[in-house]
Design an enzyme around this catalytic site. Structure first.
Site, PDB file in Angstrom:
ATOM      1  N   GLY A  95      12.346   1.259 119.272  1.00 14.96           N
ATOM      2  CA  GLY A  95      12.994   2.341 120.005  1.00 14.96           C
ATOM      3  C   GLY A  95      13.699   1.848 121.253  1.00 14.96           C
ATOM      4  N   ARG A 186       4.817  -6.723 111.824  1.00 15.55           N
ATOM      5  CA  ARG A 186       3.560  -6.155 112.309  1.00 15.55           C
ATOM      6  C   ARG A 186       2.771  -5.578 111.148  1.00 15.55           C
ATOM      7  NH1 ARG A 186       5.724  -4.127 117.548  1.00 15.55           N
ATOM      8  NH2 ARG A 186       7.787  -5.054 117.676  1.00 15.55           N
ATOM      9  N   ASP A 255       0.870  -1.178 115.247  1.00 21.71           N
ATOM     10  CA  ASP A 255       2.249  -1.648 115.465  1.00 21.71           C
ATOM     11  C   ASP A 255       2.279  -2.787 116.479  1.00 21.71           C
ATOM     12  OD1 ASP A 255       1.442   0.728 116.997  1.00 21.71           O
ATOM     13  OD2 ASP A 255       3.271   0.367 118.132  1.00 21.71           O
TER      14      ASP A 255
HETATM   15  P1  AMP Z   1       4.877   0.302 122.773  1.00 22.32           P
HETATM   16  O1  AMP Z   1       3.909   1.199 123.460  1.00 22.32           O
HETATM   17  O2  AMP Z   1       5.754  -0.475 123.707  1.00 22.32           O
HETATM   18  O3  AMP Z   1       4.245  -0.554 121.731  1.00 22.32           O
HETATM   19  O4  AMP Z   1       5.905   1.278 122.026  1.00 22.32           O
HETATM   20  C1  AMP Z   1       5.512   2.175 121.023  1.00 22.32           C
HETATM   21  C2  AMP Z   1       6.736   2.798 120.405  1.00 22.32           C
HETATM   22  O5  AMP Z   1       7.448   3.594 121.341  1.00 22.32           O
HETATM   23  C3  AMP Z   1       7.752   1.789 119.862  1.00 22.32           C
HETATM   24  O6  AMP Z   1       8.325   2.303 118.689  1.00 22.32           O
HETATM   25  C4  AMP Z   1       8.753   1.701 120.974  1.00 22.32           C
HETATM   26  O7  AMP Z   1      10.007   1.270 120.509  1.00 22.32           O
HETATM   27  C5  AMP Z   1       8.795   3.148 121.469  1.00 22.32           C
HETATM   28  N1  AMP Z   1       9.234   3.239 122.856  1.00 22.32           N
HETATM   29  C6  AMP Z   1       8.525   2.912 123.957  1.00 22.32           C
HETATM   30  N2  AMP Z   1       9.256   3.128 125.072  1.00 22.32           N
HETATM   31  C7  AMP Z   1      10.450   3.604 124.672  1.00 22.32           C
HETATM   32  C8  AMP Z   1      11.646   4.020 125.360  1.00 22.32           C
HETATM   33  N3  AMP Z   1      11.747   3.984 126.690  1.00 22.32           N
HETATM   34  N4  AMP Z   1      12.672   4.448 124.596  1.00 22.32           N
HETATM   35  C9  AMP Z   1      12.590   4.512 123.260  1.00 22.32           C
HETATM   36  N5  AMP Z   1      11.507   4.139 122.564  1.00 22.32           N
HETATM   37  C10 AMP Z   1      10.434   3.679 123.259  1.00 22.32           C
HETATM   38 MG    MG Z   2       4.665  -1.901 120.458  1.00 22.21          MG
END
Ligand code: AMP
Ligand code: MG
Length: 489
Positions: A95, A186, A255
């Site tokens: 994302g 993953r 993930d």
């Molecule tokens: P994470 O907690 O970093 O492992 O992210 C979990 C999910 O949320 C993943 O699919 C990320 O790409 C998405 N994500 C986290 N922050 C953002 C953001 N600011 N914009 C878009 N997607 C996000």
């Molecule tokens: Mg992640």
């Protein structure tokens, strides 16, 4: 957007993921930012990747590391994946990350070069695709510290400021991290295809993953089963190494479990000071699901999700597939115990094996828990003859344990010099302590990088005391508040 045709930075891109079927990713370019500038640049890593250091000095260099300019040979994509977050299945995908391409070194190693915080993608859901400077510096600092500690991890090549604000609970400076990883496949990548009942997709992904990470397992009678077993083995080892240095990942969602066996996605992670199996730092982990001592159990849970996703390709007969998966999963606990006990033996300076070693280690950990002893400091400062002025010499419980330990040391042939060398190679002197990390990031947010740079220098040689600032060799001063860490959004 410019796509320069000359070779730049010494990249040797060969992008294999983009040759997979369209369901695996979406093509998307980074969104240009207002004012690209380097905040951190990892020159030793650049060098080890065979990159051209002179290129980084050019005025336009930073623009490449925010995606304002696209490296020649890059083919930016966002990867599709799913995952169980805090136990719940979710379709996710990159994302706020974009895979720029795969760099192949002259030695034949393949690395994903990924931007984090480079703008929205088709998987952004309601997110802005951006990252704040603090969390990206945090990932850089902790991942590089983990690397220096000798623990498998993704690495950080650069943090580039965007000159644009990101809006969270407060307004923060934005940044893009360049992450270098063995791959970004993953457990959740497999779950993505399993959830779609896309068995062909699963097969293609398994084949790709085997070729990329498990060439040995391709020779097995059942390569998918062999891959499952090897992933279980790598995770058992990885978690034992996290616990050896007191690392709490904080978001062990499926993930965030990389099949390569590298630590990935540094969000609300932290290192424990006082030894406490229940230690949690993440503000979003309210029930302690990902607490320090829960990590082996959670890894095992995540691996069960992996095995489940593999069922359709493990064996054409469903019952046989389930039996094989269960048998492989049942090995995790033993694999973990094996690696964890090996780590504890090294931490205690034990070369030989005795049946009571696990109990000896556990007794010390229990004492640490009861007294709130600092995990890093206590192990690093274990000596056969503690200084008489040490408070430990008056602690009866510790004294009893210490006698057992010195008797145990006497039953092995190695001299103290050798024992101490083993201990010093497995008990870090310097770790990224929470209060130090938070202070360095606060200063960096106010445009002062000196504290962060000093911390990076110290953490590059974590097993050495000589020349390290005293503040980093000691537990936090009493009364230092335990910082909550936040998901790196
Ligand atoms: P994470 O907690 O970093 O492992 O992210 C979990 C999910 O949320 C993943 O699919 C990320 O790409 C998405 N994500 C986290 N922050 C953002 C953001 N600011 N914009 C878009 N997607 C996000
Ligand atoms: Mg992640």
């Amino acid at each position: 957007m410019m796509n320069d045709e000359t070779e730049q930075f010494g990249w040797r891109f060969d992008n294999s993921y983009i040759r997979l079927p369209g369901a695996f990713y979406s093509r998307v370019n980074p969104t240009p930012v207002a004012e690209p500038r380097f905040v951190l640049l990892n020159r030793p890593l650049a060098q080890s990747l065979g990159l051209d250091s002179a290129e980084f000095a050019k005025p336009e260099a930073a623009a490449y590391f925010t995606g304002n300019r696209i490296f020649a040979g890059a083919e930016p994509i966002a990867q599709a994946y799913a995952g169980h977050q805090f136990g719940n299945f979710v379709r996710l995908g990159d994302g706020r990350a974009i895979l720029m391409g795969e760099h192949c070194t002259a030695a034949g190693h393949r690395f994903d070069i990924q931007f984090k915080g480079s703008g929205p993608t088709p998987y952004s859901r309601r997110g802005d695709g951006r990252a704040a400077l603090g969390p990206m510096l945090r990932e850089y600092l902790i991942s590089e510290a983990m690397h220096a500690l000798g623990i498998p991890t993704t690495r950080s090549l650069a943090v580039a400021g965007t000159g644009e604000p990101v809006f969270r609970e407060e307004t923060l400076p934005g940044a893009v991290l360049t992450r270098v990883a063995a791959s970004h496949i993953r457990v959740g990548t497999f779950e993505y295809f399993a959830a779609l009942d896309n068995t062909d997709g699963l097969r293609v992904l398994a084949d790709y993953t085997l070729r990329r990470h498990f060439p040995e397992q391709m020779k097995a009678e059942n390569p998918v089963l062999a891959m499952l077993k090897e992933v279980i083995e790598r995770q058992a080892f990885l978690i034992s190494q996290w616990m050896r240095v007191g690392f709490v990942h904080g978001v062990m969602n499926t993930d965030n479990m990389a099949l390569s066996g590298e630590t990935i996605d540094y969000g609300p992670c932290a290192f424990i000071d006082s030894y406490d199996p229940a230690a949690v730092f993440s503000s979003i982990d309210q029930h302690g699901r990902y607490a320090f001592g829960q990590q082996p159990g959670i890894a095992s849970w995540d691996l069960a999700r992996f095995a489940e996703a593999l069922l359709p390709i493990l064996d054409p007969k469903p019952d046989a597939a389930i039996a094989q998966a269960n048998q492989a999963l049942a090995d995790f606990a033993g694999r973990f115990q094996h690696h964890w006990l090996a780590a504890l033996r090294a931490k205690l300076g034990l070369f030989t094996v005795e049946p009571e070693d696990a109990a000896l280690a556990e007794e010390l950990l229990n004492w640490m828990h009861e007294t709130g002893a600092d995990y890093t400091h206590a192990f690093r400062n274990l000596r056969p003859n503690p200084a008489p002025e040490s408070s430990l010499s008056t602690d009866a419980k510790f004294a009893t344990w210490h006698r057992r330990w010195t008797e145990r040391l006497a039953r092995q042939p190695q001299a103290w010099e050798e024992v101490s060398r083993l201990m010093n190679a497995h008990n870090p002197a310097v770790i990224p302590r929470n209060h130090e990390v938070e202070a360095a990031l606060a200063a960096a947010n106010a445009d002062d990088l000196t504290r962060l740079e000093h911390l990076l220098v110290a953490l590059a040689r974590p097993y050495e005391e000589a020349g390290q600032p005293g503040a980093l060799l000691n537990p936090p001063p009493t009364g230092t508040p335990v910082c909550r860490t936040f998901c790196g959004t």
